[in-house]
Design a protein around this motif. Structure first.
Motif, PDB file in Angstrom:
ATOM      1  N   ARG A  22      44.105  50.243  40.866  1.00 58.63           N
ATOM      2  CA  ARG A  22      45.206  50.641  41.750  1.00 58.63           C
ATOM      3  C   ARG A  22      46.296  49.575  41.768  1.00 58.63           C
ATOM      4  O   ARG A  22      47.482  49.897  41.734  1.00 58.63           O
ATOM      5  CB  ARG A  22      44.696  50.863  43.168  1.00 58.63           C
ATOM      6  N   GLU A  23      45.883  48.318  41.837  1.00 60.95           N
ATOM      7  CA  GLU A  23      46.859  47.224  41.873  1.00 60.95           C
ATOM      8  C   GLU A  23      47.663  47.177  40.575  1.00 60.95           C
ATOM      9  O   GLU A  23      48.887  47.011  40.595  1.00 60.95           O
ATOM     10  CB  GLU A  23      46.134  45.893  42.098  1.00 60.95           C
ATOM     11  N   ARG A  81      38.031  49.887  40.902  1.00 56.88           N
ATOM     12  CA  ARG A  81      39.054  50.783  41.420  1.00 56.88           C
ATOM     13  C   ARG A  81      40.215  50.022  42.063  1.00 56.88           C
ATOM     14  O   ARG A  81      41.379  50.382  41.878  1.00 56.88           O
ATOM     15  CB  ARG A  81      38.410  51.742  42.418  1.00 56.88           C
ATOM     16  N   THR A  82      39.946  48.976  42.804  1.00 58.68           N
ATOM     17  CA  THR A  82      41.020  48.236  43.485  1.00 58.68           C
ATOM     18  C   THR A  82      41.936  47.557  42.480  1.00 58.68           C
ATOM     19  O   THR A  82      43.156  47.564  42.646  1.00 58.68           O
ATOM     20  CB  THR A  82      40.435  47.190  44.450  1.00 58.68           C
ATOM     21  N   GLU A  83      41.340  46.974  41.433  1.00 55.60           N
ATOM     22  CA  GLU A  83      42.166  46.337  40.401  1.00 55.60           C
ATOM     23  C   GLU A  83      43.010  47.378  39.668  1.00 55.60           C
ATOM     24  O   GLU A  83      44.178  47.120  39.337  1.00 55.60           O
ATOM     25  CB  GLU A  83      41.290  45.593  39.392  1.00 55.60           C
TER      26      GLU A  83
END
Length: 165
Positions: free
Chosen positions: A102-103, A98-100
């Motif tokens: 979003r980035e 999820r963080t990747e």
């Protein structure tokens, strides 16, 4: 009425039909919103006589339009390749943490904003250049009118060269 039925009826009228049969077919085609075909069939009847050759030509055109369009298999292969690429991209996106994700979306958004800013700046430059060209054209036109205008009465002289003062 399907095209196959239209073609069949036209062939029957050509072989054994009369002008009244063609007119009846034209009426039925009109009722079924096939007005162009009805017009073509109606034009084969003149003064109560049926032009069988013209009606035969209408039947041939109807038969040609009833044939299915040829399939471009290369296009289907290309579409399937696009679909496979899209599915692979979606699967890779779903497998990404999820963080990747979003980035990456933030990077895509920033890239889109930079692109839109460049487009906006380019359009502003184009508008400025066009406005300057328009101003120069207006100045030239104003100078031409000023050269023809009398400075005393501010009227453009008549064709004879005389003004109102």
């Amino acid at each position: 009425m399907k095209f196959a039925e239209i073609v069949e009826e036209i062939e029957l009228i050509v072989e054994i039909g009369e002008a009244g049969d063609a007119l009846d077919l034209a009426r039925r085609l009109t009722r079924e919103d096939r007005v162009n075909w009805a017009i073509d069939v109606r034009r084969t009847v003149q003064r109560g006589t049926l032009d069988r050759d013209a009606l035969r030509a209408v039947g041939k055109r109807a038969a040609e339009s009833a044939r299915p369009a040829p399939v471009d298999w290369n296009l289907i292969d290309e579409l399937m390749a696009v679909e496979a690429t899209l599915c692979a991209s979606l699967a890779a996106d779903a497998a990404m943490p999820r963080t990747e994700r979003r980035e990456r979306r933030a990077q895509q958004w920033n890239a889109q904003q930079r692109y839109e800013r460049r487009v906006r700046e380019y359009n502003e430059k184009v508008d400025y250049v066009n406005a300057e060209r328009g101003r120069a054209r207006n100045r030239a036109q104003a100078a031409a009118v000023r050269a023809q205008t009398c400075t005393k009465c501010f009227l453009v002289p008549a064709a004879s060269g005389e003004c109102g003062c």
